[in-house]
Enzyme design. Structure first.
Site, PDB file in Angstrom:
ATOM      1  N   ASP A 184     -18.369   9.695   1.796  1.00 33.83           N
ATOM      2  CA  ASP A 184     -19.366  10.322   0.933  1.00 33.83           C
ATOM      3  C   ASP A 184     -18.632  11.075  -0.169  1.00 33.83           C
ATOM      4  O   ASP A 184     -17.806  11.952   0.113  1.00 33.83           O
ATOM      5  CB  ASP A 184     -20.253  11.274   1.740  1.00 33.83           C
ATOM      6  CG  ASP A 184     -21.317  11.931   0.878  1.00 33.83           C
ATOM      7  OD1 ASP A 184     -22.219  11.215   0.404  1.00 33.83           O
ATOM      8  OD2 ASP A 184     -21.237  13.164   0.671  1.00 33.83           O
ATOM      9  N   GLU A 267     -20.945   4.425  -0.863  1.00 35.40           N
ATOM     10  CA  GLU A 267     -22.330   4.437  -1.330  1.00 35.40           C
ATOM     11  C   GLU A 267     -22.370   4.141  -2.820  1.00 35.40           C
ATOM     12  O   GLU A 267     -21.558   4.670  -3.589  1.00 35.40           O
ATOM     13  CB  GLU A 267     -22.972   5.790  -1.047  1.00 35.40           C
ATOM     14  CG  GLU A 267     -24.457   5.850  -1.396  1.00 35.40           C
ATOM     15  CD  GLU A 267     -25.059   7.202  -1.086  1.00 35.40           C
ATOM     16  OE1 GLU A 267     -26.301   7.315  -1.073  1.00 35.40           O
ATOM     17  OE2 GLU A 267     -24.289   8.152  -0.842  1.00 35.40           O
ATOM     18  N   CYS A 320     -30.829  12.360  10.284  1.00 36.41           N
ATOM     19  CA  CYS A 320     -29.860  12.856  11.250  1.00 36.41           C
ATOM     20  C   CYS A 320     -29.030  11.682  11.766  1.00 36.41           C
ATOM     21  O   CYS A 320     -29.566  10.667  12.214  1.00 36.41           O
ATOM     22  CB  CYS A 320     -30.572  13.556  12.405  1.00 36.41           C
ATOM     23  SG  CYS A 320     -29.447  14.170  13.685  1.00 36.41           S
ATOM     24  N   CYS A 323     -29.712  11.268  15.969  1.00 38.15           N
ATOM     25  CA  CYS A 323     -30.938  10.742  16.574  1.00 38.15           C
ATOM     26  C   CYS A 323     -31.769   9.912  15.618  1.00 38.15           C
ATOM     27  O   CYS A 323     -32.710   9.225  16.040  1.00 38.15           O
ATOM     28  CB  CYS A 323     -31.797  11.887  17.117  1.00 38.15           C
ATOM     29  SG  CYS A 323     -32.391  13.023  15.830  1.00 38.15           S
ATOM     30  N   CYS A 339     -30.945  19.882  13.034  1.00 39.97           N
ATOM     31  CA  CYS A 339     -31.960  18.862  13.294  1.00 39.97           C
ATOM     32  C   CYS A 339     -33.033  19.431  14.222  1.00 39.97           C
ATOM     33  O   CYS A 339     -32.728  19.999  15.280  1.00 39.97           O
ATOM     34  CB  CYS A 339     -31.313  17.623  13.916  1.00 39.97           C
ATOM     35  SG  CYS A 339     -32.488  16.281  14.246  1.00 39.97           S
ATOM     36  N   CYS A 342     -33.150  16.778  17.738  1.00 39.75           N
ATOM     37  CA  CYS A 342     -32.131  16.831  18.790  1.00 39.75           C
ATOM     38  C   CYS A 342     -31.418  18.161  18.861  1.00 39.75           C
ATOM     39  O   CYS A 342     -30.618  18.391  19.777  1.00 39.75           O
ATOM     40  CB  CYS A 342     -31.117  15.704  18.603  1.00 39.75           C
ATOM     41  SG  CYS A 342     -30.188  15.810  17.047  1.00 39.75           S
ATOM     42  N   ASP A 349     -22.505  16.890   4.149  1.00 40.58           N
ATOM     43  CA  ASP A 349     -21.729  15.743   3.687  1.00 40.58           C
ATOM     44  C   ASP A 349     -21.172  14.932   4.853  1.00 40.58           C
ATOM     45  O   ASP A 349     -21.069  13.696   4.762  1.00 40.58           O
ATOM     46  CB  ASP A 349     -20.591  16.216   2.781  1.00 40.58           C
ATOM     47  CG  ASP A 349     -21.111  16.826   1.484  1.00 40.58           C
ATOM     48  OD1 ASP A 349     -22.242  16.468   1.077  1.00 40.58           O
ATOM     49  OD2 ASP A 349     -20.398  17.652   0.883  1.00 40.58           O
TER      50      ASP A 349
END
Length: 394
Positions: A184, A267, A320, A323, A339, A342, A349
């Site tokens: 990233d 990406e 996330c 999960c 999150c 979970c 990042d």
């Protein structure tokens, strides 16, 4: 595959005069041929332009073109012919990638170059002989892997001289330590890897601030004056320092990543849209995200690695990685996320890099939560030609 190797050299005073004459002749041939192309109703090809060049050498106005080697002059006409073909193919939609503009006239203050084919240069005992220039001793920072097919002499805006060779290399088969990695890209932290490693971006602010100060000074000085020319050289040297720092950082980082991992996943970023933000445009432009992507692609092919790019619309920062719960868009000031599904707290990042890796490797979260299918390309872009020859310069 072809690669380009670049070496710096320091010419003598006599060689500087000969190179200045050569660059001037190459520039005049390009500008004369470009003027003929603009005035002609039908585009003249390379053969017609070459015949015109031969006739112009017999005139009093251009007889000094015979004082330099004819090889770079002919190559200048070939480059102009290729530039026009790329321009017309780009207009008609036959050329993939970014639109190509019409060829422009060359200036004396810009960087200068002259290309020699195999008939115009030779290498013997660590020295390079150029036709009608003499013997040059470059600084051999690394060995050439094969016999070069061409040699380009370059003089940049800061009056530095380089020799650039194009050679044919074979991809090497090496074993990677890790199976895959997701990356990233960011601003202060240039790259956050899915394995938890971070690469901090170099600080260009001091040189960039000095460049802006000198550019304001340049705007107030009289054109074609010696003081203005000295200020222009100072600006060019600062630009070169930034470019060299960035190139060194990107080469070392990309080499380490490609050497240690079999599959590299990035990406697809809309950089052209991101630089429209006036507050971040200068910082984004200095990072070199696209250059890093091209380096990873080229070195992956060289080391027999697999390079993948995921779709830019994937919500990697909104899901996330543990999960698959999607929490939606979050302000950039929020760097740590807890999150609600979970209960895992993770850095923003790092979570995005793990999602990039999973999407690139074909793992999908619950489509009801993500809301779209995942698309991955195995090359930098299916709509762009490879830049391997350019990105391997160093």
């Amino acid at each position: 595959m072809k690669a380009r190797y670049q070496y710096r050299f320091y010419p003598t005073d006599q060689q500087q005069q000969s190179l200045a004459q050569l660059f001037g002749c190459v520039r005049v041939v390009w500008n004369d041929a470009l003027a003929i192309c603009k005035q002609s109703e039908k585009m003249p090809g390379y053969n017609k332009l070459s015949a015109i060049l031969t006739q112009s050498k017999k005139t009093d106005e251009r007889k000094w073109l015979s004082d330099v080697s004819s090889v770079p002059l002919q190559q200048s006409l070939r480059h102009l012919d290729v530039a026009y073909k790329n321009f017309f193919n780009s207009i008609k939609g036959k050329r993939k990638g970014k639109k190509v503009g019409i060829p422009k006239f060359k200036k004396k203050t810009n960087s200068q170059s002259a290309e020699f084919t195999s008939s115009g240069f030779s290498i013997k005992d660590g020295e390079v002989y150029l036709a009608k220039i003499g013997t040059i001793k470059p600084i051999w920072s690394r060995e050439l892997l094969s016999e070069p097919s061409s040699c380009t002499v370059i003089k940049d805006c800061a009056n530095r001289y380089f020799l650039s060779f194009v050679v044919e290399i074979e991809p090497s088969i090496t074993f990677a330590n890790n199976q895959s990695i997701g990356i990233d890209l960011g601003l202060r932290t240039f790259a956050v890897m899915s394995n938890g490693e971070k690469a901090l971006s170099p600080n260009y602010s001091r040189h960039d601030r000095k460049i802006r100060q000198l550019q304001r000074k340049l705007a107030r000085q009289q054109k074609d004056s010696k003081r203005r020319n000295n200020t222009r050289l100072k600006i060019a040297k600062l630009h070169n320092q930034i470019a060299d720092t960035r190139k060194d950082f990107l080469h070392k980082l990309s080499t380490r990543i490609v050497s240690d991992n079999q599959v590299i996943v990035l990406e697809d970023l809309n950089v052209s849209g991101m630089v429209k933000n006036r507050r971040l445009s200068r910082v984004i432009s200095l990072q070199g995200w696209r250059e890093f992507r091209n380096l990873c692609e080229a070195k992956s092919e060289k080391l027999n690695r697999e390079f993948r790019v995921i779709d830019r619309w994937q919500p990697t920062s909104q899901i996330c990685s543990c999960c698959g719960f999607r929490w939606g868009k979050i302000d950039l000031s929020v760097r740590s996320i807890l999150c609600l599904s979970c209960g895992t707290e993770q850095e923003r990042d790092e979570n995005a890099s793990r999602n990039i890796k999973m999407v690139g490797m074909g793992h999908q979260h619950d489509l009801k939560r993500t809301g779209s299918d995942h698309k991955t390309t195995s090359v930098a872009s299916c709509c762009e030609p490879s830049r391997i020859t350019d990105v391997l310069r160093r």
